[in-house]
Design a protein around this motif. Structure first.
Motif, PDB file in Angstrom:
ATOM      1  N   ALA A 120       0.823  -1.214   0.000  1.00 55.70           N
ATOM      2  CA  ALA A 120       0.000   0.000   0.000  1.00 55.70           C
ATOM      3  C   ALA A 120       0.853   1.258   0.000  1.00 55.70           C
ATOM      4  O   ALA A 120       1.932   1.304   0.556  1.00 55.70           O
ATOM      5  CB  ALA A 120      -0.924   0.001   1.202  1.00 55.70           C
ATOM      6  N   ILE A 121       0.323   2.271  -0.644  1.00 56.02           N
ATOM      7  CA  ILE A 121       0.901   3.610  -0.618  1.00 56.02           C
ATOM      8  C   ILE A 121      -0.211   4.530  -0.147  1.00 56.02           C
ATOM      9  O   ILE A 121      -1.329   4.449  -0.633  1.00 56.02           O
ATOM     10  CB  ILE A 121       1.368   4.066  -2.017  1.00 56.02           C
ATOM     11  CG1 ILE A 121       2.481   3.147  -2.533  1.00 56.02           C
ATOM     12  CG2 ILE A 121       1.847   5.509  -1.978  1.00 56.02           C
ATOM     13  CD1 ILE A 121       2.875   3.429  -3.962  1.00 56.02           C
ATOM     14  N   CYS A 132      -1.887   0.152  10.420  1.00 54.10           N
ATOM     15  CA  CYS A 132      -0.748   1.045  10.539  1.00 54.10           C
ATOM     16  C   CYS A 132      -1.287   2.405  10.972  1.00 54.10           C
ATOM     17  O   CYS A 132      -2.235   2.918  10.374  1.00 54.10           O
ATOM     18  CB  CYS A 132       0.000   1.173   9.214  1.00 54.10           C
ATOM     19  SG  CYS A 132       1.563   2.047   9.423  1.00 54.10           S
ATOM     20  N   GLN A 133      -0.720   2.952  12.023  1.00 48.55           N
ATOM     21  CA  GLN A 133      -1.154   4.253  12.521  1.00 48.55           C
ATOM     22  C   GLN A 133      -0.058   5.278  12.277  1.00 48.55           C
ATOM     23  O   GLN A 133       1.097   5.056  12.622  1.00 48.55           O
ATOM     24  CB  GLN A 133      -1.462   4.193  14.015  1.00 48.55           C
ATOM     25  CG  GLN A 133      -1.920   5.531  14.555  1.00 48.55           C
ATOM     26  CD  GLN A 133      -2.457   5.433  15.966  1.00 48.55           C
ATOM     27  OE1 GLN A 133      -2.991   4.400  16.364  1.00 48.55           O
ATOM     28  NE2 GLN A 133      -2.316   6.495  16.711  1.00 48.55           N
ATOM     29  N   THR A 158       5.382   9.439  14.032  1.00 50.87           N
ATOM     30  CA  THR A 158       5.584   7.993  14.166  1.00 50.87           C
ATOM     31  C   THR A 158       4.750   7.244  13.141  1.00 50.87           C
ATOM     32  O   THR A 158       3.717   7.726  12.685  1.00 50.87           O
ATOM     33  CB  THR A 158       5.187   7.474  15.568  1.00 50.87           C
ATOM     34  OG1 THR A 158       3.806   7.733  15.788  1.00 50.87           O
ATOM     35  CG2 THR A 158       6.015   8.106  16.665  1.00 50.87           C
ATOM     36  N   VAL A 159       5.233   6.074  12.778  1.00 50.04           N
ATOM     37  CA  VAL A 159       4.521   5.133  11.911  1.00 50.04           C
ATOM     38  C   VAL A 159       4.665   3.784  12.592  1.00 50.04           C
ATOM     39  O   VAL A 159       5.781   3.299  12.774  1.00 50.04           O
ATOM     40  CB  VAL A 159       5.152   5.087  10.493  1.00 50.04           C
ATOM     41  CG1 VAL A 159       4.440   4.082   9.615  1.00 50.04           C
ATOM     42  CG2 VAL A 159       5.166   6.458   9.845  1.00 50.04           C
ATOM     43  N   ASN A 160       3.534   3.184  13.032  1.00 52.66           N
ATOM     44  CA  ASN A 160       3.652   1.895  13.691  1.00 52.66           C
ATOM     45  C   ASN A 160       2.386   1.071  13.549  1.00 52.66           C
ATOM     46  O   ASN A 160       1.319   1.599  13.321  1.00 52.66           O
ATOM     47  CB  ASN A 160       4.030   2.069  15.166  1.00 52.66           C
ATOM     48  CG  ASN A 160       3.007   2.878  15.926  1.00 52.66           C
ATOM     49  OD1 ASN A 160       1.817   2.574  15.886  1.00 52.66           O
ATOM     50  ND2 ASN A 160       3.441   3.907  16.626  1.00 52.66           N
ATOM     51  N   GLY A 161       2.538  -0.236  13.671  1.00 53.89           N
ATOM     52  CA  GLY A 161       1.416  -1.161  13.584  1.00 53.89           C
ATOM     53  C   GLY A 161       1.849  -2.475  12.971  1.00 53.89           C
ATOM     54  O   GLY A 161       2.968  -2.619  12.483  1.00 53.89           O
ATOM     55  N   TYR A 181       4.696   1.542   2.069  1.00 53.75           N
ATOM     56  CA  TYR A 181       4.874   0.394   2.956  1.00 53.75           C
ATOM     57  C   TYR A 181       5.463  -0.756   2.150  1.00 53.75           C
ATOM     58  O   TYR A 181       4.876  -1.196   1.172  1.00 53.75           O
ATOM     59  CB  TYR A 181       3.527  -0.048   3.536  1.00 53.75           C
ATOM     60  CG  TYR A 181       2.780   1.049   4.255  1.00 53.75           C
ATOM     61  CD1 TYR A 181       1.787   1.771   3.613  1.00 53.75           C
ATOM     62  CD2 TYR A 181       3.074   1.354   5.568  1.00 53.75           C
ATOM     63  CE1 TYR A 181       1.103   2.779   4.277  1.00 53.75           C
ATOM     64  CE2 TYR A 181       2.388   2.359   6.236  1.00 53.75           C
ATOM     65  CZ  TYR A 181       1.409   3.071   5.586  1.00 53.75           C
ATOM     66  OH  TYR A 181       0.734   4.052   6.236  1.00 53.75           O
ATOM     67  N   SER A 182       6.599  -1.276   2.556  1.00 51.89           N
ATOM     68  CA  SER A 182       7.226  -2.374   1.809  1.00 51.89           C
ATOM     69  C   SER A 182       6.815  -3.751   2.320  1.00 51.89           C
ATOM     70  O   SER A 182       7.112  -4.751   1.674  1.00 51.89           O
ATOM     71  CB  SER A 182       8.747  -2.240   1.879  1.00 51.89           C
ATOM     72  OG  SER A 182       9.200  -2.354   3.224  1.00 51.89           O
ATOM     73  N   ASP A 183       6.113  -3.805   3.460  1.00 50.66           N
ATOM     74  CA  ASP A 183       5.770  -5.105   4.042  1.00 50.66           C
ATOM     75  C   ASP A 183       4.340  -5.135   4.564  1.00 50.66           C
ATOM     76  O   ASP A 183       4.041  -5.833   5.513  1.00 50.66           O
ATOM     77  CB  ASP A 183       6.759  -5.430   5.164  1.00 50.66           C
ATOM     78  CG  ASP A 183       6.746  -6.905   5.532  1.00 50.66           C
ATOM     79  OD1 ASP A 183       6.430  -7.736   4.668  1.00 50.66           O
ATOM     80  OD2 ASP A 183       7.045  -7.221   6.698  1.00 50.66           O
ATOM     81  N   TYR A 184       3.443  -4.354   3.954  1.00 51.27           N
ATOM     82  CA  TYR A 184       2.046  -4.302   4.393  1.00 51.27           C
ATOM     83  C   TYR A 184       1.305  -5.405   3.664  1.00 51.27           C
ATOM     84  O   TYR A 184       0.931  -5.261   2.515  1.00 51.27           O
ATOM     85  CB  TYR A 184       1.446  -2.938   4.055  1.00 51.27           C
ATOM     86  CG  TYR A 184       0.252  -2.560   4.907  1.00 51.27           C
ATOM     87  CD1 TYR A 184      -0.919  -3.300   4.860  1.00 51.27           C
ATOM     88  CD2 TYR A 184       0.292  -1.460   5.733  1.00 51.27           C
ATOM     89  CE1 TYR A 184      -2.012  -2.951   5.630  1.00 51.27           C
ATOM     90  CE2 TYR A 184      -0.802  -1.094   6.507  1.00 51.27           C
ATOM     91  CZ  TYR A 184      -1.943  -1.841   6.456  1.00 51.27           C
ATOM     92  OH  TYR A 184      -3.025  -1.502   7.219  1.00 51.27           O
ATOM     93  N   LEU A 185       1.079  -6.528   4.328  1.00 47.78           N
ATOM     94  CA  LEU A 185       0.528  -7.710   3.676  1.00 47.78           C
ATOM     95  C   LEU A 185      -0.502  -8.373   4.574  1.00 47.78           C
ATOM     96  O   LEU A 185      -0.204  -8.758   5.698  1.00 47.78           O
ATOM     97  CB  LEU A 185       1.659  -8.706   3.376  1.00 47.78           C
ATOM     98  CG  LEU A 185       1.269 -10.058   2.814  1.00 47.78           C
ATOM     99  CD1 LEU A 185       0.626  -9.913   1.443  1.00 47.78           C
ATOM    100  CD2 LEU A 185       2.506 -10.937   2.726  1.00 47.78           C
ATOM    101  N   ALA A 186      -1.728  -8.462   4.081  1.00 48.78           N
ATOM    102  CA  ALA A 186      -2.789  -9.190   4.784  1.00 48.78           C
ATOM    103  C   ALA A 186      -3.106 -10.434   3.964  1.00 48.78           C
ATOM    104  O   ALA A 186      -3.241 -10.351   2.748  1.00 48.78           O
ATOM    105  CB  ALA A 186      -4.031  -8.316   4.933  1.00 48.78           C
ATOM    106  N   GLN A 187      -3.214 -11.579   4.639  1.00 50.61           N
ATOM    107  CA  GLN A 187      -3.455 -12.846   3.947  1.00 50.61           C
ATOM    108  C   GLN A 187      -4.422 -13.707   4.742  1.00 50.61           C
ATOM    109  O   GLN A 187      -4.472 -13.636   5.964  1.00 50.61           O
ATOM    110  CB  GLN A 187      -2.164 -13.650   3.811  1.00 50.61           C
ATOM    111  CG  GLN A 187      -1.149 -13.082   2.872  1.00 50.61           C
ATOM    112  CD  GLN A 187       0.077 -13.976   2.856  1.00 50.61           C
ATOM    113  OE1 GLN A 187       0.842 -13.963   3.801  1.00 50.61           O
ATOM    114  NE2 GLN A 187       0.238 -14.739   1.802  1.00 50.61           N
ATOM    115  N   VAL A 188      -5.138 -14.575   4.013  1.00 52.62           N
ATOM    116  CA  VAL A 188      -5.979 -15.583   4.644  1.00 52.62           C
ATOM    117  C   VAL A 188      -6.000 -16.802   3.720  1.00 52.62           C
ATOM    118  O   VAL A 188      -5.865 -16.684   2.517  1.00 52.62           O
ATOM    119  CB  VAL A 188      -7.414 -15.042   4.919  1.00 52.62           C
ATOM    120  CG1 VAL A 188      -8.152 -14.771   3.643  1.00 52.62           C
ATOM    121  CG2 VAL A 188      -8.193 -15.980   5.805  1.00 52.62           C
ATOM    122  N   GLY A 189      -6.158 -17.970   4.311  1.00 56.82           N
ATOM    123  CA  GLY A 189      -6.213 -19.203   3.525  1.00 56.82           C
ATOM    124  C   GLY A 189      -4.835 -19.784   3.292  1.00 56.82           C
ATOM    125  O   GLY A 189      -3.809 -19.174   3.614  1.00 56.82           O
ATOM    126  N   GLY A 190      -4.820 -20.989   2.746  1.00 61.78           N
ATOM    127  CA  GLY A 190      -3.544 -21.649   2.450  1.00 61.78           C
ATOM    128  C   GLY A 190      -2.681 -21.763   3.689  1.00 61.78           C
ATOM    129  O   GLY A 190      -3.145 -22.164   4.749  1.00 61.78           O
TER     130      GLY A 190
END
Length: 168
Positions: free
Chosen positions: A10-11, A88-89, A42-45, A68-77
């Motif tokens: 995400a950007i 992220c706040q 600050t940027v955190n979460g 964000y270089s590591d903003y990843l939401a996943q489900v399944g598998g």
């Protein structure tokens, strides 16, 4: 959620505007020569672990972009059971000229989503001023099948903007 879900990369960009608290003639005055200045405190979460968010402030200090270089939401598998929800706040310091206040007028969000048929995903942003009981939230939903970049823009009508408290 059914099937697999992936949202990441995400950007976010935020634009703030400053307006006078009051005008003797009842209209809007020209902006003061002193500019509004935004800095990210600050940027955190869970979606932006330390070192994975890059902040770039515009040359005129009135907007910024967070990548964000590591903003990843996943489900399944083989996804981690708690990876379905990320956050992220951003905490901002905002300087506005004397006699002016500010509000968040718009924010853009971009990323990539891979959703199987029947899967769904939600991007939600909440906006508030520290110490204020009011929080505005905007939600964008995506449904599978989907496999492409996405963009969501949050905008607020001028009459509906929630302004920063005076003197804060």
């Amino acid at each position: 959620m059914a099937g697999g879900l992936f949202m990441g990369g995400a950007i976010a960009a935020l634009f703030a505007t400053a307006l006078p608290l009051s005008s003797p003639n009842g209209g809007i005055e020209d902006p003061p020569p002193d500019k509004i200045v935004i800095s990210v405190a600050t940027v955190n979460g869970s979606g932006c672990p330390q070192g994975t968010a890059a902040v770039a402030v515009s040359p005129d200090n009135t907007a910024f972009t967070v990548t964000y270089s590591d903003y990843l939401a996943q489900v399944g598998g083989n996804a981690d059971p708690i990876a379905f929800r990320k956050n992220c706040q951003l905490n901002l310091n905002v300087h506005v000229p004397q006699g002016f206040t500010y509000a968040i007028a718009s924010a853009d969000y971009r990323g990539f989503a891979s959703l199987q048929r029947g899967a769904s995903s939600t991007e939600k942003a909440s906006y508030y001023f520290q110490g204020s009981p009011n929080t505005a939230s905007i939600t964008h939903s995506f449904r599978g099948p989907y496999g492409d970049d996405w963009q969501a823009t949050d905008t607020t009508d001028w009459a509906q903007l929630v302004w920063a408290p005076c003197g804060v």
